[in-house]
Scaffold this motif. Sequence first.
Motif, PDB file in Angstrom:
ATOM      1  N   ALA A 135      70.329  23.123   7.067  1.00 11.16           N
ATOM      2  CA  ALA A 135      70.610  21.848   6.418  1.00 11.16           C
ATOM      3  C   ALA A 135      69.421  21.433   5.565  1.00 11.16           C
ATOM      4  CB  ALA A 135      70.884  20.781   7.477  1.00 11.16           C
ATOM      5  N   GLN A 136      69.758  20.759   4.482  1.00 11.49           N
ATOM      6  CA  GLN A 136      68.702  20.304   3.579  1.00 11.49           C
ATOM      7  C   GLN A 136      68.002  19.078   4.168  1.00 11.49           C
ATOM      8  OE1 GLN A 136      70.597  23.179   1.826  1.00 11.49           O
ATOM      9  NE2 GLN A 136      71.886  21.356   2.026  1.00 11.49           N
ATOM     10  N   THR A 137      66.688  19.031   3.977  1.00  9.63           N
ATOM     11  CA  THR A 137      65.920  17.857   4.403  1.00  9.63           C
ATOM     12  C   THR A 137      64.984  17.439   3.288  1.00  9.63           C
ATOM     13  OG1 THR A 137      64.200  19.204   5.415  1.00  9.63           O
ATOM     14  CG2 THR A 137      65.990  18.482   6.858  1.00  9.63           C
ATOM     15  N   VAL A 138      64.659  16.150   3.270  1.00 13.21           N
ATOM     16  CA  VAL A 138      63.743  15.585   2.278  1.00 13.21           C
ATOM     17  C   VAL A 138      62.702  14.755   3.020  1.00 13.21           C
ATOM     18  CG1 VAL A 138      63.536  14.073   0.279  1.00 13.21           C
ATOM     19  CG2 VAL A 138      65.569  15.524   0.549  1.00 13.21           C
ATOM     20  N   THR A 139      61.432  14.975   2.690  1.00 10.46           N
ATOM     21  CA  THR A 139      60.346  14.286   3.385  1.00 10.46           C
ATOM     22  C   THR A 139      59.458  13.551   2.398  1.00 10.46           C
ATOM     23  OG1 THR A 139      60.329  15.983   5.119  1.00 10.46           O
ATOM     24  CG2 THR A 139      58.395  14.562   4.955  1.00 10.46           C
ATOM     25  N   GLN A 140      59.270  12.276   2.634  1.00  8.53           N
ATOM     26  CA  GLN A 140      58.306  11.476   1.879  1.00  8.53           C
ATOM     27  C   GLN A 140      57.269  10.993   2.874  1.00  8.53           C
ATOM     28  OE1 GLN A 140      61.833   9.314  -0.369  1.00  8.53           O
ATOM     29  NE2 GLN A 140      59.886   8.809  -1.344  1.00  8.53           N
ATOM     30  N   SER A 141      56.051  11.439   2.714  1.00 11.35           N
ATOM     31  CA  SER A 141      55.023  11.197   3.733  1.00 11.35           C
ATOM     32  C   SER A 141      54.206   9.940   3.492  1.00 11.35           C
ATOM     33  CB  SER A 141      54.088  12.407   3.809  1.00 11.35           C
ATOM     34  OG  SER A 141      53.510  12.641   2.543  1.00 11.35           O
ATOM     35  N   GLN A 142      54.466   9.242   2.402  1.00  8.82           N
ATOM     36  CA  GLN A 142      53.693   8.035   2.064  1.00  8.82           C
ATOM     37  C   GLN A 142      54.600   6.812   2.192  1.00  8.82           C
ATOM     38  OE1 GLN A 142      53.436   9.735  -1.747  1.00  8.82           O
ATOM     39  NE2 GLN A 142      51.228  10.041  -1.717  1.00  8.82           N
ATOM     40  N   PRO A 143      54.559   6.103   3.299  1.00  7.34           N
ATOM     41  CA  PRO A 143      55.448   4.939   3.455  1.00  7.34           C
ATOM     42  C   PRO A 143      55.133   3.831   2.448  1.00  7.34           C
ATOM     43  CG  PRO A 143      54.514   5.594   5.554  1.00  7.34           C
ATOM     44  CD  PRO A 143      53.795   6.374   4.498  1.00  7.34           C
ATOM     45  N   ASP A 189      70.329  16.879  -4.129  1.00  9.40           N
ATOM     46  CA  ASP A 189      71.757  16.939  -4.411  1.00  9.40           C
ATOM     47  C   ASP A 189      72.384  18.063  -3.585  1.00  9.40           C
ATOM     48  OD1 ASP A 189      73.812  17.960  -7.163  1.00  9.40           O
ATOM     49  OD2 ASP A 189      74.148  16.338  -5.741  1.00  9.40           O
ATOM     50  N   ASP A 190      73.084  17.654  -2.540  1.00  7.44           N
ATOM     51  CA  ASP A 190      73.701  18.618  -1.631  1.00  7.44           C
ATOM     52  C   ASP A 190      75.118  18.896  -2.115  1.00  7.44           C
ATOM     53  OD1 ASP A 190      74.410  18.598   1.974  1.00  7.44           O
ATOM     54  OD2 ASP A 190      74.361  20.208   0.495  1.00  7.44           O
ATOM     55  N   TYR A 191      75.277  20.024  -2.798  1.00  6.42           N
ATOM     56  CA  TYR A 191      76.574  20.337  -3.401  1.00  6.42           C
ATOM     57  C   TYR A 191      77.346  21.243  -2.472  1.00  6.42           C
ATOM     58  CZ  TYR A 191      79.981  21.719  -6.935  1.00  6.42           C
ATOM     59  OH  TYR A 191      81.135  21.949  -7.627  1.00  6.42           O
ATOM     60  N   GLY A 192      78.555  20.785  -2.067  1.00  9.68           N
ATOM     61  CA  GLY A 192      79.328  21.546  -1.092  1.00  9.68           C
ATOM     62  C   GLY A 192      80.622  22.106  -1.630  1.00  9.68           C
ATOM     63  N   GLY A 193      80.791  22.172  -2.923  1.00 11.74           N
ATOM     64  CA  GLY A 193      82.010  22.735  -3.490  1.00 11.74           C
ATOM     65  C   GLY A 193      82.986  21.648  -3.888  1.00 11.74           C
ATOM     66  N   ALA A 194      83.470  20.905  -2.910  1.00 13.53           N
ATOM     67  CA  ALA A 194      84.425  19.840  -3.210  1.00 13.53           C
ATOM     68  C   ALA A 194      83.723  18.618  -3.797  1.00 13.53           C
ATOM     69  CB  ALA A 194      85.182  19.436  -1.946  1.00 13.53           C
ATOM     70  N   THR A 195      82.524  18.401  -3.356  1.00  7.41           N
ATOM     71  CA  THR A 195      81.806  17.246  -3.849  1.00  7.41           C
ATOM     72  C   THR A 195      80.319  17.436  -3.611  1.00  7.41           C
ATOM     73  OG1 THR A 195      81.722  14.829  -3.803  1.00  7.41           O
ATOM     74  CG2 THR A 195      81.874  15.944  -1.689  1.00  7.41           C
ATOM     75  N   ASN A 196      79.558  16.558  -4.168  1.00  6.55           N
ATOM     76  CA  ASN A 196      78.122  16.571  -3.925  1.00  6.55           C
ATOM     77  C   ASN A 196      77.706  15.224  -3.359  1.00  6.55           C
ATOM     78  OD1 ASN A 196      78.899  15.792  -6.641  1.00  6.55           O
ATOM     79  ND2 ASN A 196      76.730  15.424  -7.003  1.00  6.55           N
ATOM     80  N   LYS A 197      76.750  15.255  -2.471  1.00  8.24           N
ATOM     81  CA  LYS A 197      76.248  14.035  -1.877  1.00  8.24           C
ATOM     82  C   LYS A 197      74.733  14.097  -1.863  1.00  8.24           C
ATOM     83  CE  LYS A 197      76.873  15.820   2.842  1.00  8.24           C
ATOM     84  NZ  LYS A 197      77.392  17.151   2.533  1.00  8.24           N
ATOM     85  N   LEU A 198      74.125  12.943  -1.844  1.00  9.61           N
ATOM     86  CA  LEU A 198      72.666  12.864  -1.894  1.00  9.61           C
ATOM     87  C   LEU A 198      72.074  12.780  -0.501  1.00  9.61           C
ATOM     88  CD1 LEU A 198      72.233  10.356  -4.859  1.00  9.61           C
ATOM     89  CD2 LEU A 198      71.755  12.808  -4.862  1.00  9.61           C
ATOM     90  N   ILE A 199      71.020  13.539  -0.291  1.00 15.50           N
ATOM     91  CA  ILE A 199      70.220  13.442   0.932  1.00 15.50           C
ATOM     92  C   ILE A 199      68.895  12.816   0.543  1.00 15.50           C
ATOM     93  CG2 ILE A 199      69.092  14.736   2.773  1.00 15.50           C
ATOM     94  CD1 ILE A 199      71.280  16.864   2.363  1.00 15.50           C
ATOM     95  N   PHE A 200      68.593  11.695   1.170  1.00 12.30           N
ATOM     96  CA  PHE A 200      67.437  10.906   0.779  1.00 12.30           C
ATOM     97  C   PHE A 200      66.263  11.100   1.730  1.00 12.30           C
ATOM     98  CE2 PHE A 200      68.896   8.151  -2.613  1.00 12.30           C
ATOM     99  CZ  PHE A 200      70.276   8.213  -2.502  1.00 12.30           C
ATOM    100  N   GLY A 201      65.070  10.913   1.176  1.00  9.42           N
ATOM    101  CA  GLY A 201      63.892  10.776   2.006  1.00  9.42           C
ATOM    102  C   GLY A 201      63.806   9.348   2.533  1.00  9.42           C
ATOM    103  N   THR A 202      62.716   9.081   3.257  1.00 10.41           N
ATOM    104  CA  THR A 202      62.577   7.767   3.895  1.00 10.41           C
ATOM    105  C   THR A 202      62.014   6.709   2.960  1.00 10.41           C
ATOM    106  OG1 THR A 202      60.468   8.532   4.765  1.00 10.41           O
ATOM    107  CG2 THR A 202      62.363   8.654   6.244  1.00 10.41           C
ATOM    108  N   GLY A 203      61.591   7.121   1.773  1.00  8.06           N
ATOM    109  CA  GLY A 203      61.152   6.153   0.782  1.00  8.06           C
ATOM    110  C   GLY A 203      59.657   5.877   0.788  1.00  8.06           C
ATOM    111  N   THR A 204      59.142   5.475  -0.379  1.00 10.64           N
ATOM    112  CA  THR A 204      57.758   5.023  -0.541  1.00 10.64           C
ATOM    113  C   THR A 204      57.791   3.666  -1.213  1.00 10.64           C
ATOM    114  OG1 THR A 204      56.855   7.258  -0.760  1.00 10.64           O
ATOM    115  CG2 THR A 204      55.536   5.442  -1.648  1.00 10.64           C
ATOM    116  N   LEU A 205      57.218   2.684  -0.563  1.00 10.63           N
ATOM    117  CA  LEU A 205      57.146   1.340  -1.137  1.00 10.63           C
ATOM    118  C   LEU A 205      55.912   1.252  -2.018  1.00 10.63           C
ATOM    119  CD1 LEU A 205      58.290  -1.502  -1.318  1.00 10.63           C
ATOM    120  CD2 LEU A 205      56.913  -2.099   0.695  1.00 10.63           C
ATOM    121  N   LEU A 206      56.119   1.099  -3.311  1.00 15.48           N
ATOM    122  CA  LEU A 206      55.019   1.025  -4.274  1.00 15.48           C
ATOM    123  C   LEU A 206      54.790  -0.419  -4.692  1.00 15.48           C
ATOM    124  CD1 LEU A 206      52.980   2.444  -6.180  1.00 15.48           C
ATOM    125  CD2 LEU A 206      54.803   2.458  -7.893  1.00 15.48           C
TER     126      LEU A 206
END
Lengths: 116, 113
Positions: A1-9, A95-112
Amino acid sequence: AQTVTQSQPEMSVQEAETVTLSCTYDTSENNYYLFWYKQPPSRQMILVIRQEAYKQQNATENRFSVNFQKAAKSFSLKISDSQLGDTAMYFCAFDDYGGATNKLIFGTGTLLAVQP
Amino acid sequence: DVKVTQSSRYLVKRTGEKVFLECVQDMDHENMFWYRQDPGLGLRLIYFSYDVKMKEKGDIPEGYSVSREKKERFSLILESASTNQTSMYLCASSSPGRGTEAFFGQGTRLTVV
């Protein structure tokens, strides 16, 4: 499975300076898209920049640019000449593309916070 | 100007109530999504739909259901609201295909008391 990591809160930058937000991801795919989305205090999420993995050239949109390192699975966002209006939560997304559709997998975010 | 509109910006409900969150898009998008946003957890996908009457579970579907009777409207239903469902809920829509931009609503901050 795809994962996304943002290490700077949270990050802070002075107005007019440059800041870089980090993002790493994990995937076994070879062709894919990555995004940076911005969520200002108004909560309206908007697309900042998009990168296709097959493209060698790093994407740029005015003051926003990315440093895409495919082998390292790294996708950082650079904001040049920071402005007060750049204050927001920034999300890296895969962008997690599965054939029928694509959905976004997000990181936890960085507050700037851009300081005057 | 393209739009994704969520029916409420703020909502307060009682534990055990059935809650409906409505989302409407005017871009004729096939894909629609419901995400939940919590501090430190980012956005997590609850359910998505790629066509009318079609739905698929996301990463955290427990306690939720969805309905898509018309292409432009995607509803999130909390069958029996619980306090751990207090959160920000974001609706989004997109065209099918790789790398398409997702357009988001303004979010609904739901508090369950």
